[in-house]
Write a protein that holds these residues in place. Structure first.
Motif, PDB file in Angstrom:
ATOM      1  N   ARG A  11      -9.369   4.461   1.503  1.00 33.86           N
ATOM      2  CA  ARG A  11      -8.237   5.065   2.392  1.00 33.86           C
ATOM      3  C   ARG A  11      -7.760   4.447   3.366  1.00 33.86           C
ATOM      4  NH1 ARG A  11     -12.174   9.301   4.638  1.00 33.86           N
ATOM      5  NH2 ARG A  11     -13.437   7.783   4.018  1.00 33.86           N
ATOM      6  N   TYR A  12      -6.543   4.430   3.997  1.00 35.45           N
ATOM      7  CA  TYR A  12      -5.932   3.831   4.992  1.00 35.45           C
ATOM      8  C   TYR A  12      -5.064   5.038   6.000  1.00 35.45           C
ATOM      9  CZ  TYR A  12      -6.238   0.426   1.644  1.00 35.45           C
ATOM     10  OH  TYR A  12      -6.598  -0.551   0.544  1.00 35.45           O
ATOM     11  N   GLY A  25       0.247  10.536  12.331  1.00 33.57           N
ATOM     12  CA  GLY A  25      -0.520   9.707  11.630  1.00 33.57           C
ATOM     13  C   GLY A  25      -0.332  10.139   9.935  1.00 33.57           C
ATOM     14  N   VAL A  26      -0.502   9.380   9.172  1.00 37.12           N
ATOM     15  CA  VAL A  26      -0.891   9.758   7.713  1.00 37.12           C
ATOM     16  C   VAL A  26      -1.905   9.213   7.151  1.00 37.12           C
ATOM     17  CG1 VAL A  26       1.767  10.055   7.433  1.00 37.12           C
ATOM     18  CG2 VAL A  26       0.943   7.713   6.780  1.00 37.12           C
ATOM     19  N   ILE A  27      -2.479   9.516   6.250  1.00 37.85           N
ATOM     20  CA  ILE A  27      -3.726   9.079   5.367  1.00 37.85           C
ATOM     21  C   ILE A  27      -3.121   8.811   4.169  1.00 37.85           C
ATOM     22  CG2 ILE A  27      -5.881   9.654   4.357  1.00 37.85           C
ATOM     23  CD1 ILE A  27      -6.642  11.192   6.956  1.00 37.85           C
ATOM     24  N   ILE A  28      -3.249   7.364   3.776  1.00 41.84           N
ATOM     25  CA  ILE A  28      -2.715   7.010   2.601  1.00 41.84           C
ATOM     26  C   ILE A  28      -3.970   6.822   1.534  1.00 41.84           C
ATOM     27  CG2 ILE A  28      -1.485   5.150   1.296  1.00 41.84           C
ATOM     28  CD1 ILE A  28      -0.359   4.618   4.158  1.00 41.84           C
ATOM     29  N   ILE A  70       0.883  -1.208   0.002  1.00 34.70           N
ATOM     30  CA  ILE A  70      -0.114   0.040   0.172  1.00 34.70           C
ATOM     31  C   ILE A  70       0.845   1.265   0.105  1.00 34.70           C
ATOM     32  CG2 ILE A  70      -1.884   1.123   1.463  1.00 34.70           C
ATOM     33  CD1 ILE A  70      -2.944  -1.414   2.398  1.00 34.70           C
ATOM     34  N   TYR A  71       1.881   1.250   0.857  1.00 37.31           N
ATOM     35  CA  TYR A  71       2.825   2.371   0.904  1.00 37.31           C
ATOM     36  C   TYR A  71       4.287   1.843   1.510  1.00 37.31           C
ATOM     37  CZ  TYR A  71       4.661   6.698   2.744  1.00 37.31           C
ATOM     38  OH  TYR A  71       5.644   7.819   2.781  1.00 37.31           O
ATOM     39  N   GLY A 100      -1.612   5.456  -3.211  1.00 34.19           N
ATOM     40  CA  GLY A 100      -0.282   5.408  -2.848  1.00 34.19           C
ATOM     41  C   GLY A 100       0.584   6.514  -2.313  1.00 34.19           C
ATOM     42  N   LEU A 101      -0.253   7.770  -1.876  1.00 34.77           N
ATOM     43  CA  LEU A 101       0.392   8.942  -1.576  1.00 34.77           C
ATOM     44  C   LEU A 101      -0.198   8.869  -0.007  1.00 34.77           C
ATOM     45  CD1 LEU A 101      -0.592  11.361  -4.337  1.00 34.77           C
ATOM     46  CD2 LEU A 101       1.490   9.971  -3.913  1.00 34.77           C
TER      47      LEU A 101
END
Length: 426
Positions: free
Chosen positions: A78-79, A101-104, A57-58, A107-108
């Motif tokens: 979204r992840y 935290g990051v929202i993926i 995913i990332y 791929g971004l």
């Protein structure tokens, strides 16, 4: 019932405690942290439960690591996961107060919580590290636990764990006067209040953690009004004799996103000698006065979809960890299970709200809430399945969990007739 192994490679596959399924029940998301919980995974990935195909995913860069991934219950896909610092060094590396935290999406990765550690601090930004991010049922708000860099620099005793919320009010930009400061996509605030020295016998707490959203749409209050959003969490109280007693607390939250920007008695963003404080009107309310919620196994408070029951773990009179429920209005806890062996895992609700799943006596089990009847859905094994995650799929047809196989943590699901069955005594 059919137990199916999904992963087979020589890597450790780690599920988060909830929200590990995509909304279509086709994929499980995971990271690659080892069992000793060191934060060393460089990717977050997913596996198709039908084909066994895995996808990245990332992938983190610049020496950063990622993990504890969860999935939005709503589309678009979204992840969200924890992201450690890029280019870590001796002064600034992954820690409780050095993560975000990051929202993926596609791929971004976009940073969720802004960070501002240089006074004057910025409302809507945090000053440390967020952890275990969970979407609400609409996929709009996110909860998390939090540790504060500014207070950590003052004193370890003042860096108290708290619970916060990321609100889709507006993005937050900070002056970035320090190289480790950054902007965020959401307006973030704390919703719990802690103190390093709770008054013995009071409702004050020194730590807030293991939170959960109340219901898919909140819960009905004693006066009949509907509370749209609320969070429950464990708070460490101090008994009159000085003993730490973990109890259950609830915080009713504003419905309008703009209300989260209204400061309460103290600044939202905190000061050089004070933790960030909740918005106006948010007050934590104690729900239990008990022998203490179980801390082992580690578990998060979860509620039924209709918001009427909070599930948690607590020892019975024989010292066996059982499943209990409690109304978000308060009152006496209700013991649901009477198992001969302690529950050894997190607990999660079936999407319909009638059953829960957990691990006991080296098996994945389901429990009917009304009767307390339990059923093994995997055979008893010599080594217990892992207790970190036992999670129903959104369609209610499968349960995801993990086991150690030949020294590696692998992912499994169990499917089939998981619910109707004659009672199991335990």
């Amino acid at each position: 019932m059919q137990e199916k192994q999904l992963t087979f490679d020589n890597r450790h596959h780690q599920l988060t405690n909830d929200q590990v399924w995509t909304p279509d029940s086709q994929w499980l998301v995971f990271d690659l942290r080892p069992p000793e919980a060191s934060f060393t995974s460089q990717t977050v990935e997913r596996v198709n439960v039908h084909l066994g195909v895995t996808e990245i995913i990332y992938r983190a860069t610049a020496g950063a690591c990622v993990g504890v991934i969860t999935c939005s219950p709503q589309y678009p896909e979204r992840y969200v996961c924890i992201h450690g610092p890029e280019n870590p060094d001796e002064a600034w590396h992954y820690d409780l107060h050095h993560r975000r935290g990051v929202i993926i999406q596609q791929g971004l990765a976009v940073t969720l919580d802004a960070c501002d550690i240089t006074p004057p601090f910025t409302p809507g930004a945090l000053r440390g590290g967020s952890h275990v991010h969970m979407y609400d049922a609409d996929g709009d708000y996110l909860s998390f636990t939090y540790n504060d860099h500014v207070m950590h620099e003052r004193s370890l005793a003042e860096d108290l764990r708290n619970v916060g919320v990321a609100v889709p009010l507006r993005s937050v930009s900070v002056p970035q006067r320090h190289p480790r400061e950054y902007n965020g996509s959401h307006f973030c605030v704390l919703i719990s209040t802690t103190t390093p020295a709770p008054v013995p016998g009071s409702d004050e707490i020194s730590r807030a953690y293991e939170e959960g959203w109340v219901g898919h749409r909140g819960y009905r209050k004693k006066n009949g009004e509907w509370q749209r959003r609320a969070l429950v969490f464990i708070g460490d109280t101090l008994a009159a004799d000085g003993k730490k007693i973990p109890e259950i607390f609830i915080a009713d939250l504003p419905e309008a996103a703009a209300d989260y920007a209204l400061p309460g008695a103290y600044p939202l963003q905190g000061t050089h000698d004070r933790m960030p404080s909740p918005p106006a009107g948010i007050v934590q309310r104690r729900l239990t006065f008990s022998r203490g919620v179980a801390l082992q196994p580690r578990h998060w408070l979860r509620t039924s979809p209709d918001g009427s029951r909070i599930s948690f773990l607590m020892a019975d009179d024989e010292g066996i960890i059982q499943l209990w429920t409690l109304s978000p209005q308060g009152g006496e806890p209700v013991q649901i299970t009477s198992l001969k062996h302690s529950i050894t895992s997190v607990v999660n609700w079936h999407p319909a709200g009638d059953y829960l799943a957990f691990i006991s006596d080296n098996s994945v089990m389901t429990c009917e809430v009304v009767t307390g009847h339990c059923r093994r859905v995997t055979a008893r094994s010599a080594r217990s399945p892992d207790g970190e995650a036992v999670v129903w799929s959104p369609d209610g047809l499968s349960i995801a969990f993990s086991r150690i196989i030949d020294g590696w943590r692998q992912l499994f699901i169990v499917t089939g007739e998981l619910l109707p069955e004659p009672p199991f005594a335990g």
